[in-house]
Design an enzyme around this catalytic site. Structure first.
Site, PDB file in Angstrom:
ATOM      1  N   LEU A  19       0.933  -1.117  -0.007  1.00  0.00           N
ATOM      2  CA  LEU A  19       0.075  -0.116   0.000  1.00  0.00           C
ATOM      3  C   LEU A  19       0.883   1.364  -0.066  1.00  0.00           C
ATOM      4  CD1 LEU A  19      -2.514  -1.096   2.566  1.00  0.00           C
ATOM      5  CD2 LEU A  19      -2.901  -0.897   0.366  1.00  0.00           C
ATOM      6  N   ASP A  62       2.347  -6.084   2.448  1.00  0.00           N
ATOM      7  CA  ASP A  62       2.960  -5.468   3.689  1.00  0.00           C
ATOM      8  C   ASP A  62       3.317  -6.019   4.563  1.00  0.00           C
ATOM      9  OD1 ASP A  62       2.610  -2.270   2.613  1.00  0.00           O
ATOM     10  OD2 ASP A  62       0.626  -3.038   2.484  1.00  0.00           O
ATOM     11  N   ASP A  68       3.785  -2.971  12.550  1.00  0.00           N
ATOM     12  CA  ASP A  68       2.260  -2.471  12.595  1.00  0.00           C
ATOM     13  C   ASP A  68       1.491  -3.588  13.361  1.00  0.00           C
ATOM     14  OD1 ASP A  68       3.021  -0.208  11.612  1.00  0.00           O
ATOM     15  OD2 ASP A  68       2.964  -0.927   9.320  1.00  0.00           O
ATOM     16  N   HIS A 163       1.675   6.947   9.658  1.00  0.00           N
ATOM     17  CA  HIS A 163       1.688   6.478  11.094  1.00  0.00           C
ATOM     18  C   HIS A 163       2.738   7.668  12.051  1.00  0.00           C
ATOM     19  CE1 HIS A 163       1.547   2.243   9.421  1.00  0.00           C
ATOM     20  NE2 HIS A 163       0.639   2.607  10.290  1.00  0.00           N
ATOM     21  N   CYS A 248       9.603   0.212  11.410  1.00  0.00           N
ATOM     22  CA  CYS A 248       8.501  -0.821  10.948  1.00  0.00           C
ATOM     23  C   CYS A 248       9.065  -2.332  10.575  1.00  0.00           C
ATOM     24  CB  CYS A 248       8.075  -0.243   9.446  1.00  0.00           C
ATOM     25  SG  CYS A 248       7.945   1.267   9.091  1.00  0.00           S
TER      26      CYS A 248
END
Length: 258
Positions: A19, A62, A68, A163, A248
Site C-alpha cells: 500500500l 506489507d 504494525d 503513522h 517498521c
C-alpha cells in the site's frame, strides 16, 4: 536484565504491491529489498539483538512491516487490528511468535483499528497517532490494555503521514525527533528536536547509544553524532518507496520476564 529480542519478517514475493498512501508509487526491486532486509537484520544482530523470524505471510504484500501488527508494553503483546483490511492476515503469525516468547497476549477488537506504527513509547508514556490507520476506538482499547499496567497514553493527531512513527521517534534521553513538515503538533512532546530530513525522524535504539537510522538521512545523522549519539546507517530505499522506515521492519521486545 532487559531482553534484546527483535521480531522480523522476511519480505514476500508481493512486496511491490504494498500500500502507498501519502507518496507517489515507485517500482520496487524485490531482490534489492531482500538484500537490504538481510543487512538490516544483520545490523540488529551485530548490536546484540536476537532476531526471531515470524512465519511469512506471503499473501500480504506489507507483511515485512511487522511493527504494525503488535504493540509491546512490558511483557504484554497487544495484537493490532490493522486499519487497512488487506493487512489483517498479518497478525496471526505474529501472535504465535509473541506467545512463543512467553508474552501475555491481548487483542484489539472490532470496531477498533490500531496499527503498531502509530504507537511511540517514551518511558512509560505511549503516544498514539490518531490518523488514517488508527481510530478513536483503537486509542480507547490501547488505554484500557496498558493504563492498568502503569502506562500513560497520549493521543496525537496525524494527518500528513501514514503513522505517528512515520513522523517522529525518540532518542534514548526521551527527546522526540521529527521533521517539522510532517509533525502536526510538536508542542505535544515535552522535548522536541527538529531534524533536517523526513527520514531523520526515524531512529531505532540499538542500545549503548547506537541509533539505527536510514542512509537517506545523512544530515540528521551528522546532527545526532554531534550531540553524542552513534548513528548506524542502513540503506532501506526499497522499503521507503512503500512508506516504510527503520522502525517498521522489526518489533523490539525489551521487557520479557525471565
Amino acid at each position: 536484565m532487559p531482553s534484546k529480542k527483535a521480531l522480523v519478517r522476511r519480505p514476500g514475493p508481493r512486496l511491490a504491491e504494498g500500500l502507498v498512501t501519502h507518496i507517489e508509487r515507485a517500482s520496487v526491486d524485490i531482490d534489492l529489498a531482500v538484500e537490504q532486509w538481510e543487512a538490516y537484520v544483520g545490523t540488529l544482530r551485530a548490536h546484540g539483538w536476537e532476531t526471531v523470524e515470524v512465519d511469512p505471510a506471503d499473501d500480504c504484500p506489507d507483511a515485512v512491516f511487522v511493527e504494525d501488527t503488535v504493540v509491546m508494553y512490558k511483557n504484554v503483546a497487544l495484537i493490532a487490528r490493522p486499519g487497512a483490511g488487506s493487512r489483517r492476515g498479518e497478525t496471526s503469525g505474529v501472535e504465535e511468535a509473541v506467545a512463543g516468547l512467553g508474552c501475555s497476549v491481548h487483542w484489539i477488537w472490532e470496531p477498533a483499528t490500531l496499527e503498531g506504527g502509530d504507537v511511540l513509547k517514551v518511558g512509560d508514556t505511549l503516544y498514539v497517532g490518531r490518523g488514517g490507520r488508527t481510530n478513536a476506538a483503537g486509542v480507547q482499547q490501547l488505554r484500557a490494555a496498558f493504563e492498568p499496567l502503569g502506562a500513560r497514553v497520549v493521543a496525537v493527531p496525524v494527518s500528513t503521514v501514514l503513522h505517528l512513527k512515520s513522523a517522529v521517534t525518540a532518542l534514548p534521553d526521551g527527546t522526540v525527533v521529527g521533521h517539522p513538515r510532517v509533525v502536526d503538533h510538536p508542542s505535544l512532546f515535552p522535548r522536541f528536536l527538529a531534524v533536517p530530513e523526513e527520514s531523520g525522524g526515524h531512529v531505532v535504539l540499538l542500545g549503548g547509544g547506537a541509533l539505527l537510522m536510514a542512509a537517506s538521512a545523512p544530515k540528521t545523522a551528522e546532527l545526532l553524532a554531534g550531540l553524542g549519539h552513534e548513528p548506524v546507517l542502513v540503506d532501506i530505499s526499497e522499503f521507503e518507496k512503500l512508506e516504510g522506515c527503520v522502525t517498521c521492519l522489526s518489533v523490539r521486545v525489551r521487557e520479557l520476564y525471565a
